[in-house]
Enzyme design. Structure first.
Site, mmCIF file in Angstrom:
data_model
loop_
_atom_site.group_PDB
_atom_site.id
_atom_site.type_symbol
_atom_site.label_atom_id
_atom_site.label_comp_id
_atom_site.label_asym_id
_atom_site.label_seq_id
_atom_site.Cartn_x
_atom_site.Cartn_y
_atom_site.Cartn_z
ATOM 1 N N GLU A 1 0.167 1.725 3.107
ATOM 2 C CA GLU A 1 -0.212 2.165 1.760
ATOM 3 C C GLU A 1 -1.600 1.635 1.408
ATOM 4 O OE1 GLU A 1 1.956 0.789 -1.714
ATOM 5 O OE2 GLU A 1 1.761 2.752 -2.648
ATOM 6 N N MET B 1 5.144 -5.242 0.476
ATOM 7 C CA MET B 1 5.056 -3.784 0.605
ATOM 8 C C MET B 1 6.445 -3.219 0.806
ATOM 9 S SD MET B 1 3.350 -1.004 0.725
ATOM 10 C CE MET B 1 4.113 0.584 1.030
ATOM 11 N N ASN C 1 7.923 -0.703 2.234
ATOM 12 C CA ASN C 1 8.335 0.217 3.291
ATOM 13 C C ASN C 1 9.856 0.394 3.269
ATOM 14 O OD1 ASN C 1 5.608 -0.198 4.478
ATOM 15 N ND2 ASN C 1 6.457 -2.207 4.919
ATOM 16 N N GLU D 1 9.869 -4.890 -4.893
ATOM 17 C CA GLU D 1 9.929 -4.024 -3.707
ATOM 18 C C GLU D 1 11.286 -3.340 -3.587
ATOM 19 O OE1 GLU D 1 7.126 -3.577 -2.745
ATOM 20 O OE2 GLU D 1 6.109 -5.414 -3.343
ATOM 21 N N HIS E 1 11.381 -0.398 -5.782
ATOM 22 C CA HIS E 1 10.653 0.718 -5.171
ATOM 23 C C HIS E 1 11.534 1.544 -4.236
ATOM 24 C CE1 HIS E 1 6.522 0.593 -6.348
ATOM 25 N NE2 HIS E 1 6.255 -0.588 -5.860
ATOM 26 N N GLU F 1 4.348 2.237 -9.567
ATOM 27 C CA GLU F 1 4.059 0.812 -9.764
ATOM 28 C C GLU F 1 4.455 0.327 -11.154
ATOM 29 O OE1 GLU F 1 3.732 -0.918 -7.423
ATOM 30 O OE2 GLU F 1 2.924 0.330 -5.836
HETATM 31 ZN ZN LIG Z 1 4.637 -1.849 -5.987
#
Ligand SMILES: [Zn+2]
Length: 1123
Positions: free
Chosen positions: A328, A470, A472, A505, A508, A527
Site C-alpha cells: 500500500e 499494515m 494485509n 488493522e 480494516h 482510514e
Molecule cells: Zn489504516
C-alpha cells in the site's frame, strides 16, 4: 495502514500554492502560465458544470443535494486515464495465479503470473502496472475457448424436438468462444495442450489472424491443466445464484471442451505512471476470458516498500535476512505485473519457491508444500486461493521466525487459528498481541454483523518497517514497537500503541479489505473508519485506559492544523500520482474518524450500527464511495421520526467535501432566554481563501448548562444549516451555557463575554465535572485567542484554576499542548523566563501530589499523567528535574548499560534531559546502547532522545549517520530536532546536503522525506527563517512536488508564528508578569517562592515530601552547556 507517530503528517494546500511564486500544477509537473491556466479553468468549469448537471439528474433520486453546492473537484476519469494516473477500466482482472521464486542470498526473485482478464468492449490494448521489473521476452495472451458438445441424451431430445419445429432451423454443432463461463472441472474435459486440438479449434474460429504460432502457444503443460481447473472454480464462485442455476441446466445436457487461441502481441511499451502497455494484433472480444501470462524478475529491494529485505541480529549477533512485502498504496507493481488500483479486485492464488529452512506466510492458509526435485534444499509452498481483494492487500513474508498460536470461534461457527510471528528472541513480547486479537475479532464480528472473511489470521513483527502496521488481509505486518509489549519494561503508552495498532488493522479486515474505497480519493473511508473503530475496539479490550477520552484529545490537536489556510477537504480528489501518498495524512485518519464519530452521536449508536451492518453487507467484496456509506445510513435513519427528513448525504458531504471547519459564535439574549448561533470558517490565516470563507456546514448543535449535571446528551438539540439562527434555549439566564457537549462536534464555540465569565467561574468552582469539557473550554479559548477572536488574557486565566491541582491527564495534555505553541514562539525572547516560571507554578502542586514520579504510579493513568508533567518540568529547565535526571542517567551509565534502573515510563525524559545538559560522553553512551539493544521499544526511545543534545558537531554527526549507518526505520527519528538550536542545525544540514538527504529518504518509501521536512522546518518562527524556507521551497520545487502539501503547511505554520509573535507576544508577557507578581504577593503562594531559579543551583533540590534520591551516589561531573 497505521502511520508511525513521527510521520503522521498533515496535508495542506488546496491549489498546492506554497507561495505566490511557487506553484505546483497537478498534471505531470508542467508549469503553465496564468493565462492558459485561466482558459483551462473556464473550460474545466464548463465541463464540470455539465458533468455536474448530468450527475445530478442521474443521482437526484438518491441525493437530495446538488453536487455543485459543495466544492468538489472530481476529476474527469478519462483525463486521468489519458495522463497515466489511472488505468482504463475496459480490461478487468478476475484472477491471478502468481508463482514466485525468491532467493535471500542473491536478493533476486523470478516469477510467473497468469492473469485472467475480461474486456467490457473491443480493445486492442491491455494496460497494467509494472515497476522496476524485467518482463520476460514472451508474454502471452490467450483466449479461452469453451466448446459445447451435446450429450447423446440431449441429441436424442433435440431430434425429437426438431420434428415439431421449423425445418429452417439451422442444425449445426454449437461452437462458441467463452462468453459463457466454463463448467466445473468434474464435468469439463481438461483443457488440451495438444497443438493439433488447438489448431482445430482455431480453424473454426472467426479470428484467423490469431492462428500463428499456435503450437508455441503453450503455457507450461503441467501447470496449465491445474490452472484451468482452478479457473473454472473461480469463475463459478464469482457467478451469482441465477447464473449458476442456468449453467447447471446446461451441464445436464452438454459437456464442454476448452482450448486456447493465442493472440499476437504486437508491442510492449513501458509508459509513464508505471504502465505496461501491450498492443495486440487483434482486439479482445467483450465478455470473453483471456489469460495474460508473463514471466518477470526483480530485486528484493533495499527500501521498505514492494518486496523488500529486512535484517536483524540474533542473540549471537549474527545478521539474519528476511523478506517481506509492503504494497500500500502502489507498490504491488514492484513485485509482480498487476492492475494496481483498489477497484481491480481479484482472487489470488500464490505459490512461493524458497529454501526449506525458511517459513513462508501469505494472506491465505498453506494448501500444500512440495520439494523441488532438481533443486535440493528448496521447496514450493502453495497457498489457498484468496477471496476477491485489491492488489495493495496482497502480502507474503519469508522468514525464520517463530510463532505462538490461539484460536477463536467465529460468528459462522468456524474455529479460526490466530498466530503471532516474531524473531525467536522476542517471542514472549508478542503475547499481548496474541491475547487481544481474538477479543477484537469477536467484538468486531458482533459490531459489524459479518464474520471475519478468511479462515486464519497471522500477525507478524517485521524488523524494518516504515509505517506502524499494515492490514494485509489475513497477514497483518507490524513495525516491531507497534507489536511487542514487554510485560516487565514496557510503558502503558507503548502498550496502548500496540493495542491501538492491532485494533486498527483488525478493523480494516472489514473496512478496507472487505469493502474497499473505489479510488484513493476516498482513502479516508478506510482510514477514518479504522481510526475511529480502533479506539472503540481498544476501549472494549482495555476499558480502564479511557481511550475514547484520549481520542477526543487528539481531535483537539487536529483542529489546529485544520485551521490553516492550506488545509484541504477530507475527500479531496486524487488527481495526480503523488497525491496518493499525500492522502495518508491526519485528515484521512483523524478527521475522517472524528466526522464518523460525530455522525454516530448525531444519529444514535443503535442506528449507526444498523447502518454499518447494512453497508458492509451491501458492498462486501466490492468497492464503495463515501456516498454509498451515507446512503446506507440514510436507509436506517428513515425510521427515526427526528431524522427521517434529514439527508445524511447532505449533512456529511458538507463536512467531507469542504475544507476546514467552523466556529459557532453564540450570542445569548439573557432576558428573552434565547441565543443567536452563527457559523463562520474558523481560520488562523489572515488571508483565508474566499471560497472557504463562504462555506456553510450542516451543524448538529448539542448544548446544556454546566451547572445542570444529568442532561449531558451529545444528541443535537438543534441544527445550524444556515449562516445563523436564533433559538430558544432551555438554560437559565444565571447559568453558563455550554455548547458542543463532550466535544463531539467537529467545531469550536465562542460565547459572549458574560457567558465566558460564567464558564470561567464554573471552572474555578469545580462545577465542570467532565474532564473533556474542561479541556475543550481551554482548548477553544486558546485557539480563539490565536485567531484574535478572544483575548489571550481570558484564555490564560482559564488555566489558573489548575494551579491548585487537576487530576485529569486530558486536561493537562490540553493545557500543556497549548503552552507548547507559546513555548516555541517565546523561547528566544526576554519574556521566556516568566513563561517558564508560570508553567512551573502551574504544574508544581500536581507534581508534588504525584511525588514527582519518584514513586511507582498507582495505575496506568497516573503513569501517563506523571510522564507528561515531569517532562514539562524538565522542559522548563527545573533544576530539580535536571539534577534528578542527570543523576539517574549517571547511575545507569556507571553500570555500563547492563541494567537500567530508570523506570520505563520516565526513561525518555531522563535520556532527553541528560543529553540536553550533557555532551559527547552521554551522546556516545546513548548511541552505543541504541546499537546494542535488541528491544525495539528501547531502540525507539534511545534514538528519539539523541537529537536533544545541544552540540552542533554532535547533531551534525547524528544527521550524517541517518544517511548511512542508522537502520532505515529509525533514521527519520533523528530529524525530530528540538527548537530552536537543534532544529536550526538540521535546517542547515538539509540545505547543504539536500540531494543526499532527499535521495536517501525518498529511496526508502514515499512517506519518509516528509518527516525530514517536518523535523527541520516545523518550528520556524522568525521572518528570516521563513524567508529561508520559502527560498528552499522555490529552489527545490521539482523535488518537493510529491510532498507539496507538507511544504505548504510548513510555510503556513511559519507565517502564522511570525504574525502571531507580532500580535500577541507582548500581551502574553504582560499577563504572565502581572499574574506572577500578584501571585507572589498573595498569601496562597507557597510554590513559586520555593522554586529555585534555573541558574541558582546544581545541587539536587528534592522537595521534602518526595523520596530522597540525593544520597545514593555522588554526581558525576557533567558539562552544562545551556545556550
Ligand atoms: Zn489504516
Amino acid at each position: 495502514m497505521t502511520l508511525s507517530t513521527s510521520r503522521q503528517q498533515f496535508l495542506a494546500h488546496e491549489t498546492h500554492t506554497v507561495d505566490e511564486d511557487i506553484e505546483y500544477d497537478r498534471k505531470g509537473g508542467v508549469f503553465i502560465s496564468h493565462c492558459v491556466c485561466c482558459s483551462l479553468v473556464v473550460l474545466a468549469i464548463v465541463i464540470a458544470a455539465l458533468v455536474g448537471i448530468i450527475v445530478y439528474f442521474i443521482t437526484c433520486h438518491k441525493l437530495t443535494q446538488k453536487p455543485e453546492e459543495y466544492w468538489n473537484e472530481q476529476p474527469d476519469y478519462q483525463e486521468l486515464v489519458a495522463s497515466g494516473v489511472r488505468l482504463p477500466s475496459e480490461v478487468v482482472p478476475s484472477f491471478y495465479r502468481l508463482k514466485i521464486k525468491a532467493d535471500l542470498d542473491t536478493l533476486n526473485f523470478t516469477g510467473d503470473v497468469y492473469i485472467t482478464i475480461r474486456a467490457s468492449r473491443k480493445v486492442k490494448e491491455i494496460i497494467l502496472h509494472s515497476k522496476y521489473l524485467s518482463i520476460g521476452p514472451n508474454p502471452k495472451v490467450t483466449e479461452q475457448i469453451y466448446e459445447k458438445v451435446e450429450t447423446l441424451h440431449r441429441r436424442a431430445k433435440r431430434d425429437v424436438e426438431k420434428t415439431s419445429t421449423s425445418p429452417t432451423l439451422e442444425n449445426k454443432p454449437e461452437t462458441q468462444t467463452a462468453n459463457t463461463t466454463p463448467p466445473p472441472p468434474s464435468i469439463s474435459t481438461k483443457m488440451s495442450i495438444d497443438s493439433s486440438n488447438t489448431t482445430a479449434t482455431i480453424v473454426n474460429s472467426t479470428t484467423s489472424s490469431t492462428t500463428q504460432n499456435v503450437s508455441n502457444a503453450s503455457m507450461r503443460s503441467s501447470n496449465t491443466s491445474v490452472f484451468i481447473d482452478k479457473l473454472a472454480n473461480i469463475t463459478e464462485s464469482q457467478g451469482n445464484a441465477d447464473n449458476i442455476s442456468n449453467r447447471r441446466a446446461n451441464w445436464e445436457t452438454q459437456v464442454t471442451t476448452s482450448s486456447v487461441r493465442n493472440i499476437k502481441i504486437v508491442s510492449i511499451l513501458e509508459a509513464s505512471g508505471d504502465r505496461l502497455i501491450l498492443t495486440l494484433a487483434s482486439a479482445l472480444k467483450p465478455n470473453v476470458d483471456y489469460i495474460l501470462e508473463m514471466s518477470f524478475q526483480g530485486n528484493i529491494s533495499n527500501s521498505m516498500t514492494g518486496f523488500y529485505k529486512s535484517t536483524y541480529k540474533n542473540e549471537k549477533q549474527e545478521e539474519r535476512t528476511i523478506a517481506a512485502t509492503q504494497f500500500e498504496p502502489t507498490s504491488a507493481r514492484r513485485a509482480f505485473p498487476c492492475f494496481d488500483e483498489p477497484a481491480f479486485k481479484a482472487q489470488f492464488e500464490i505459490s512461493i519457491a524458497h529454501k526449506q529452512n525458511l517459513t513462508v506466510l501469505s494472506n491465505m492458509k498453506v494448501s500444500t508444500q512440495e520439494l523441488i526435485a532438481d533443486q535440493p534444499g528448496w521447496q514450493w509452498t502453495h497457498f489457498d486461493r484468496s477471496v476477491k481483494m485489491s492488489t495493495y492487500l496482497v502480502a507474503y513474508v519469508m522468514c525464520d521466525f517463530v510463532s505462538i498460536a490461539t484460536s477463536y470461534v467465529s460468528k459462522d461457527n468456524i474455529i479460526k487459528p490466530v498466530k503471532v510471528w516474531v524473531r525467536p528472541e522476542l517471542l514472549q513480547k508478542a503475547r499481548y498481541a496474541l491475547t487481544i486479537t481474538p477479543k477484537l475479532l469477536e467484538y468486531y464480528e458482533d459490531l459489524f454483523g459479518v464474520p471475519y472473511a478468511l479462515d486464519k489470521i497471522d500477525l507478524i513483527g517485521i524488523p524494518d518497517f516504515s509505517s506502524g502496521a499494515m492490514e494485509n488481509w489475513g497477514l497483518i505486518t507490524f513495525r516491531e514497537p507497534f507489536f511487542l509489549v514487554d510485560e516487565g519494561t514496557s510503558t502503558v503508552r507503548e502498550r496502548m500503541q500496540v493495542g491501538i495498532a492491532a485494533a486498527h488493522e483488525l478493523a480494516h479486515q472489514w473496512f478496507g479489505n472487505l469493502v474497499t474505497m473505489r479510488w484513493w480519493t476516498d482513502l479516508w473511508l478506510n482510514e477514518g473508519f479504522a481510526t475511529y473503530i480502533e479506539f472503540v475496539g481498544f476501549d472494549h479490550v482495555e476499558p480502564g485506559l479511557h481511550i475514547l477520552e484520549q481520542f477526543t484529545r487528539y481531535k483537539m490537536d487536529l483542529l489546529r492544523p485544520d485551521s490553516l489556510r492550506s488545509t484541504q477537504a477530507v475527500s479531496r480528489a486524487v488527481t495526480d500520482a503523488a497525491d496518493i501518498a499525500q492522502k495518508f495524512n491526519e485528515l484521512s485518519y483523524q478527521k475522517g474518524a472524528n466526522l464518523i464519530r460525530m455522525l454516530n452521536h448525531t444519529i444514535s449508536e443503535t442506528l449507526f450500527q444498523k447502518g454499518l451492518v447494512h453497508y458492509l453487507n451491501e458492498w462486501k467484496y466490492t468497492n464503495a464511495e463515501e456516498n454509498d456509506l451515507w446512503e446506507a445510513m440514510s436507509n436506517v435513519t428513515k425510521t427515526d421520526p427526528e431524522l427521517k427528513d434529514r439527508s445524511i448525504v447532505t449533512f456529511m458531504n458538507s463536512w467531507t467535501r469542504q475544507a476546514g471547519y467552523p466556529v459557532v459564535n453564540v450570542l445569548r439574549n439573557y432576558e428573552a432566554g434565547d441565543a443567536q448561533f452563527e457559523q463562520r470558517l474558523f481560520t488562523v490565516s489572515s488571508e483565508p481563501y474566499e471560497r472557504m470563507v463562504k462555506q456553510i456546514w450542516q451543524l448538529p448543535i448539542s448544548y446544556t448548562s454546566v451547572g445542570m449535571p444529568g442532561n449531558w446528551s451529545t444528541k443535537p438539540k438543534l441544527w445550524l444549516t444556515e449562516r445563523e439562527i436564533t433559538a430558544k434555549i432551555d438554560v437559565a439566564s444565571d447559568q453558563a451555557l455550554y455548547v458542543n457537549v463532550g466535544a463531539i462536534g467537529y467545531y469550536r464555540v465562542n460565547y459572549d463575554q458574560k457567558n465566558w465569565q460564567m464558564l470561567s467561574e464554573a471552572l474555578k468552582n469545580g462545577q465542570v465535572k467532565s474532564a473533556i469539557t474542561r479541556a475543550q473550554l481551554i482548548d477553544d479559548a486558546f485557539n480563539l485567542a490565536k485567531a484574535s477572536l478572544l483575548s489571550y488574557s481570558e484564555a490564560l486565566s482559564l488555566t489558573t484554576y489548575a494551579i491548585e491541582g487537576e487530576d485529569s491527564k486530558a486536561v493537562w495534555d490540553t493545557i500543556l499542548t497549548n503552552m507548547g505553541f507559546l513555548k516555541t514562539n517565546l523561547a528566544s525572547t526576554a519574556g521566556y523566563t516568566r513563561f517558564q516560571d508560570y508553567v512551573r507554578l502551574l504544574i508544581s502542586k500536581q507534581l508534588a501530589k504525584l511525588k514527582y514520579g519518584l514513586e511507582k504510579p498507582r495505575d496506568d493513568n497516573e503513569a501517563l499523567l506523571v510522564e507528561g508533567l515531569v517532562s514539562w518540568d524538565c522542559e522548563m529547565e527545573s533544576p530539580r528535574c535536571r539534577d534528578w535526571a542527570t543523576h539517574e542517567f549517571n547511575i545507569w551509565m556507571n553500570t555500563g548499560g547492563t541494567g537500567n534502573p530508570i523506570p520505563a515510563h520516565l526513561r525518555l525524559i531522563v535520556y532527553d534531559t541528560a543529553l540536553r545538559y550533557g555532551g559527547r560522553r552521554e551522546f556516545e553512551f546513548v548511541l552505543s546502547r541504541f546499537y546494542n539493544t535488541t528491544d525495539p521499544s528501547g531502540k525507539e526511545r534511545l534514538i528519539a532522545s539523541l537529537p536533544s543534545v545541544r552540540d552542533e558537531a554532535l547533531i551534525n554527526t547524528l544527521l550524517e549517520k541517518s544517511l548511512s549507518e542508522i537502520p532505515k526505520q529509525y533514521a527519520g527519528a533523528v530529524w525530530s530536532t528540538a527548537p530552536p538550536f537543534a532544529a536550526q542545525v538540521a535546517r542547515k544540514f538539509l540545505q547543504k546536503n539536500f540531494y543526499r538527504v532527499y535521495n536517501t529518504f525518498t529511496g526508502i518509501d514515499e512517506f519518509m522525506f516528509r518527516a525530514i521536512l517536518d523535523g527541520s522546518f516545523d518550528t520556524v518562527n522568525t521572518q528570516e527563517d521563513l524567508d529561508q524556507l520559502r527560498a528552499f521551497a522555490r529552489l527545490h520545487a521539482a523535488e518537493l512536488k510529491p510532498m507539496s502539501q507538507s511544504v505548504a503547511r510548513l510555510v503556513d505554520t511559519a507565517a502564522l508564528r511570525v504574525r502571531w509573535f507580532n500580535n500577541h507576544a507582548e500581551t502574553i508577557n504582560q499577563w504572565l508578569d502581572n499574574y506572577l507578581t500578584n501571585f507572589t504577593k498573595s498569601p496562597k503562594d507557597t510554590t513559586t517562592s520555593s522554586t529555585p531559579s534555573p541558574t541558582t543551583s546544581t545541587r539536587i533540590t528534592t522537595p521534602s515530601n518526595s523520596t530522597d534520591i540525593t544520597t545514593t551516589a555522588p554526581l558525576a561531573e557533567i558539562t552544562i552547556s545551556t545556550t
